[in-house]
Design a protein around this motif. Structure first.
Motif, PDB file in Angstrom:
ATOM      1  N   GLY A   1      19.372   9.666 -26.387  1.00 49.84           N
ATOM      2  CA  GLY A   1      20.634  10.410 -26.396  1.00 49.84           C
ATOM      3  C   GLY A   1      20.031  12.027 -26.497  1.00 49.84           C
ATOM      4  N   GLY A   2      20.765  13.325 -26.095  1.00 44.09           N
ATOM      5  CA  GLY A   2      20.404  14.276 -25.867  1.00 44.09           C
ATOM      6  C   GLY A   2      21.080  15.228 -26.980  1.00 44.09           C
ATOM      7  N   GLU A   3      20.531  16.459 -27.276  1.00 48.74           N
ATOM      8  CA  GLU A   3      21.003  17.270 -28.186  1.00 48.74           C
ATOM      9  C   GLU A   3      20.851  18.810 -27.898  1.00 48.74           C
ATOM     10  N   ASP A   4      21.680  19.767 -27.830  1.00 50.69           N
ATOM     11  CA  ASP A   4      21.274  21.055 -27.669  1.00 50.69           C
ATOM     12  C   ASP A   4      20.508  21.662 -28.739  1.00 50.69           C
ATOM     13  N   MET A   5      20.345  21.203 -29.919  1.00 51.96           N
ATOM     14  CA  MET A   5      19.303  21.616 -31.103  1.00 51.96           C
ATOM     15  C   MET A   5      18.020  21.879 -30.415  1.00 51.96           C
ATOM     16  N   SER A   6      17.641  21.070 -29.361  1.00 53.69           N
ATOM     17  CA  SER A   6      16.306  21.589 -28.589  1.00 53.69           C
ATOM     18  C   SER A   6      16.171  22.815 -28.478  1.00 53.69           C
ATOM     19  N   PHE A   7      17.285  23.761 -28.277  1.00 55.59           N
ATOM     20  CA  PHE A   7      16.962  25.104 -27.821  1.00 55.59           C
ATOM     21  C   PHE A   7      16.542  25.906 -28.935  1.00 55.59           C
ATOM     22  N   PHE A   8      17.211  25.657 -30.243  1.00 58.25           N
ATOM     23  CA  PHE A   8      16.685  26.263 -31.388  1.00 58.25           C
ATOM     24  C   PHE A   8      15.338  25.993 -31.660  1.00 58.25           C
ATOM     25  N   LEU A   9      14.947  24.580 -31.529  1.00 60.62           N
ATOM     26  CA  LEU A   9      13.599  24.150 -31.499  1.00 60.62           C
ATOM     27  C   LEU A   9      12.653  24.598 -30.826  1.00 60.62           C
ATOM     28  N   GLN A  10      12.954  24.968 -29.439  1.00 53.94           N
ATOM     29  CA  GLN A  10      12.082  25.795 -28.751  1.00 53.94           C
ATOM     30  C   GLN A  10      11.533  27.088 -29.166  1.00 53.94           C
ATOM     31  N   ALA A  11      12.679  27.666 -29.823  1.00 48.30           N
ATOM     32  CA  ALA A  11      12.573  29.279 -30.334  1.00 48.30           C
ATOM     33  C   ALA A  11      11.669  29.367 -31.576  1.00 48.30           C
ATOM     34  N   VAL A  12      12.079  28.418 -32.637  1.00 47.51           N
ATOM     35  CA  VAL A  12      11.362  28.295 -33.829  1.00 47.51           C
ATOM     36  C   VAL A  12      10.956  27.104 -34.198  1.00 47.51           C
ATOM     37  N   PRO A  13       9.982  26.896 -35.045  1.00 50.04           N
ATOM     38  CA  PRO A  13       9.647  25.590 -35.480  1.00 50.04           C
ATOM     39  C   PRO A  13      10.736  24.883 -36.369  1.00 50.04           C
ATOM     40  N   GLY A  14      10.891  23.624 -36.358  1.00 51.91           N
ATOM     41  CA  GLY A  14      11.927  23.180 -37.107  1.00 51.91           C
ATOM     42  C   GLY A  14      11.914  21.513 -37.011  1.00 51.91           C
ATOM     43  N   CYS A  15      12.898  20.879 -37.759  1.00 56.41           N
ATOM     44  CA  CYS A  15      13.105  19.684 -37.615  1.00 56.41           C
ATOM     45  C   CYS A  15      14.571  19.118 -37.670  1.00 56.41           C
ATOM     46  N   TYR A  16      14.847  18.159 -36.663  1.00 57.57           N
ATOM     47  CA  TYR A  16      16.150  17.580 -36.734  1.00 57.57           C
ATOM     48  C   TYR A  16      16.065  15.948 -37.053  1.00 57.57           C
ATOM     49  N   PHE A  17      17.079  15.503 -37.966  1.00 58.06           N
ATOM     50  CA  PHE A  17      16.891  14.383 -38.410  1.00 58.06           C
ATOM     51  C   PHE A  17      18.170  13.578 -38.611  1.00 58.06           C
ATOM     52  N   PHE A  18      18.022  12.272 -38.637  1.00 57.90           N
ATOM     53  CA  PHE A  18      19.197  11.305 -38.810  1.00 57.90           C
ATOM     54  C   PHE A  18      19.455  10.889 -40.050  1.00 57.90           C
ATOM     55  N   LEU A  19      20.674  11.017 -40.272  1.00 59.34           N
ATOM     56  CA  LEU A  19      21.095  10.675 -41.837  1.00 59.34           C
ATOM     57  C   LEU A  19      22.125   9.425 -41.699  1.00 59.34           C
ATOM     58  N   GLY A  20      21.551   8.278 -42.105  1.00 55.77           N
ATOM     59  CA  GLY A  20      22.357   6.955 -42.104  1.00 55.77           C
ATOM     60  C   GLY A  20      23.823   7.233 -42.663  1.00 55.77           C
ATOM     61  N   SER A  21      24.570   6.574 -41.888  1.00 49.93           N
ATOM     62  CA  SER A  21      26.234   6.939 -42.325  1.00 49.93           C
ATOM     63  C   SER A  21      26.967   5.680 -42.074  1.00 49.93           C
ATOM     64  N   ALA A  22      26.301   4.629 -41.830  1.00 43.18           N
ATOM     65  CA  ALA A  22      27.058   3.386 -41.536  1.00 43.18           C
ATOM     66  C   ALA A  22      27.458   2.519 -42.626  1.00 43.18           C
ATOM     67  N   ASN A  23      28.553   1.751 -42.686  1.00 49.25           N
ATOM     68  CA  ASN A  23      28.700   0.967 -43.816  1.00 49.25           C
ATOM     69  C   ASN A  23      29.359  -0.330 -43.186  1.00 49.25           C
ATOM     70  N   ALA A  24      28.823  -1.110 -42.861  1.00 51.38           N
ATOM     71  CA  ALA A  24      29.330  -2.524 -42.122  1.00 51.38           C
ATOM     72  C   ALA A  24      30.493  -3.256 -42.953  1.00 51.38           C
ATOM     73  N   GLU A  25      30.464  -3.032 -44.410  1.00 51.95           N
ATOM     74  CA  GLU A  25      31.188  -3.745 -45.229  1.00 51.95           C
ATOM     75  C   GLU A  25      32.860  -3.059 -45.278  1.00 51.95           C
ATOM     76  N   LYS A  26      32.747  -1.720 -44.985  1.00 46.96           N
ATOM     77  CA  LYS A  26      34.095  -1.193 -44.889  1.00 46.96           C
ATOM     78  C   LYS A  26      34.439  -0.872 -43.366  1.00 46.96           C
ATOM     79  N   GLY A  27      33.492  -1.482 -42.483  1.00 48.18           N
ATOM     80  CA  GLY A  27      34.100  -1.464 -41.055  1.00 48.18           C
ATOM     81  C   GLY A  27      33.769  -0.076 -40.517  1.00 48.18           C
ATOM     82  N   LEU A  28      32.799   0.722 -41.195  1.00 50.53           N
ATOM     83  CA  LEU A  28      32.385   2.053 -40.696  1.00 50.53           C
ATOM     84  C   LEU A  28      30.938   2.026 -40.049  1.00 50.53           C
ATOM     85  N   ASP A  29      31.082   1.259 -38.882  1.00 51.55           N
ATOM     86  CA  ASP A  29      29.672   1.112 -38.095  1.00 51.55           C
ATOM     87  C   ASP A  29      29.828   1.234 -36.786  1.00 51.55           C
ATOM     88  N   TYR A  30      31.243   1.455 -36.218  1.00 49.08           N
ATOM     89  CA  TYR A  30      31.290   1.856 -34.754  1.00 49.08           C
ATOM     90  C   TYR A  30      30.277   2.772 -34.178  1.00 49.08           C
TER      91      TYR A  30
END
Length: 402
Positions: free
Chosen positions: A343-372
């Motif tokens: 997948g792509g993200e235009d956060m890439s343009f910010f990261l081309q301009a200055v050093p940085g880090c984009y990261f993923f934060l887990g948000s799924a909860n299969a027990e609650k059906g929140l994993d689509y």
């Protein structure tokens, strides 16, 4: 439904400071308000008004209408230090929501199906906390960006000068990620997300009767060979150690079973991680298409567009984010170092301009059906991740700006 990871731990609330825990009900309220009022790229007027109103209530300096609907807030600590930017995207998708929840989208055909309502909320929560707790060094700029899903709001914001005055030393951002369970984070140095390039091609043949093919140039046959041949670009031209994708997503041709079509239209996308391929795919696609068309006596028209470069994280900033996450995520197994997506993200343009880090934060909860998966009409996430996101951002500010 989508995660292949076992959840190593639940969120340990003791690792979230009391003031942020106390803020959590408001985070949920803000997120649900935003979820009910989704807006497409560069049309996020209600969203940006909501953000600006909150910032004004808290006495946070901010600018509005940057790149049409963007908002930038600036918060100074109580002593000098570096400048850290935090980016959050605000736009939604043209999807009809199928969730039956009290906070369901009220805008027909538009839905927050990628978690951007959560991103905006986490950045707002960070602004709220830092505005009341300025015992940190340096300055924080919170960038509320329009149009990540398209046509792209990051580059216009960079061109508008959001990384200047004061000059940003580094930038971070997160994506709520239903590929990971709640209680995990995906943080890596280098390439995290792929470049996004698209193309459309029309093959011009010579139509005729299906029973007399010798009088025609069959555009469907030509286009079919093009589809097959394009798959050899990755299979035979790209180093197998590298990752790349050429996908044909649309093929339109013909009007009747006994008529040979004179035109066929293809559309597709190209993805890759390594920036060295930035000038490779467009001419190579054209070589393949031109050769096949020439061999059949057909003609073609190719339009190729580069949308977003790959998301490349700076090693030092990624290490900082990882060290912070290790103090918030309970289990060492909760930090996934090799989490990547095409997948792509235009956060890439910010990261081309200055050093940085984009990261993923887990948000799924299969027990609650929140994993689509993302972009699904039933996408939703576990809102426990909201306060975790705020805690992560605040700790990054405290560690980076010191």
């Amino acid at each position: 439904m989508v995660s292949t990871f076992a959840n190593p731990s639940a969120i340990d609330s003791s690792r979230i400071r009391p003031d942020i825990q106390a803020l959590h009900p408001q985070l949920v309220e803000w997120r649900r308000t935003l979820h009910q009022r989704p807006e497409l790229g560069f049309r996020e007027r209600l969203t940006s008004q909501f953000v600006a109103q909150k910032l004004q209530e808290w006495g946070v300096d901010h600018q509005t209408q940057i790149a049409e609907t963007g908002v930038v807030a600036t918060i100074h600590g109580n002593r000098p230090g570096k400048v850290l930017a935090i980016r959050a995207d605000m736009d939604a998708l043209p999807i009809q929501e199928e969730n039956e929840v009290p906070y369901k989208s009220q805008h027909d055909g538009v839905m927050h199906a990628c978690g951007h309502d959560g991103h905006t909320t986490i950045a707002l929560g960070t602004a709220r906390y830092l505005s009341q707790n300025r015992d940190f060094a340096g300055t924080v700029k919170l960038i509320f960006q329009p149009a990540e899903e398209g046509p792209g709001g990051a580059l216009p914001m960079v061109k508008a000068g959001v990384l200047k005055n004061p000059d940003v030393d580094a930038i971070i951002g997160l994506h709520l990620w239903n590929q990971l369970p709640l209680g995990m984070a995906g943080i890596r140095s280098g390439a995290l997300m792929a470049a996004v390039e698209t193309f459309s091609c029309t093959i011009f043949g010579k139509g005729g009767h299906g029973a007399i093919p010798q009088q025609t140039i069959d555009s469907i046959v030509v286009a079919s060979q093009v589809v097959n041949a394009l798959q050899t670009i990755v299979a035979r031209n790209i180093d197998p150690i590298e990752s790349a994708v050429v996908t044909i997503g649309e093929f339109h041709a013909g009007t009747a079973c006994n008529v040979i079509a004179d035109t066929a239209r293809l559309k597709g996308t190209v993805r890759y991680f390594n920036p060295k391929y930035g000038d490779y795919f467009a001419p190579r696609l054209e070589q393949v298409i031109a050769g096949i068309c020439h061999s059949h006596g057909a003609h073609y028209e190719l339009n190729y567009e580069k949308l977003y470069p790959p998301v490349i994280n700076d090693c030092a900033i990624a290490d900082l984010v990882r060290s912070v996450a290790e103090t918030v995520i309970e289990s060492p197994l909760g930090i996934v170092p090799n989490c990547q997506t095409m997948g792509g993200e235009d956060m890439s343009f910010f990261l081309q301009a200055v050093p940085g880090c984009y990261f993923f934060l887990g948000s799924a909860n299969a027990e609650k059906g929140l994993d689509y998966p993302h972009h699904h009409p039933r996408f939703d996430f576990d809102e426990t991740a909201l306060s975790t996101g705020v805690e992560l951002f605040v700790r990054c500010v405290e560690k980076f700006c010191q």
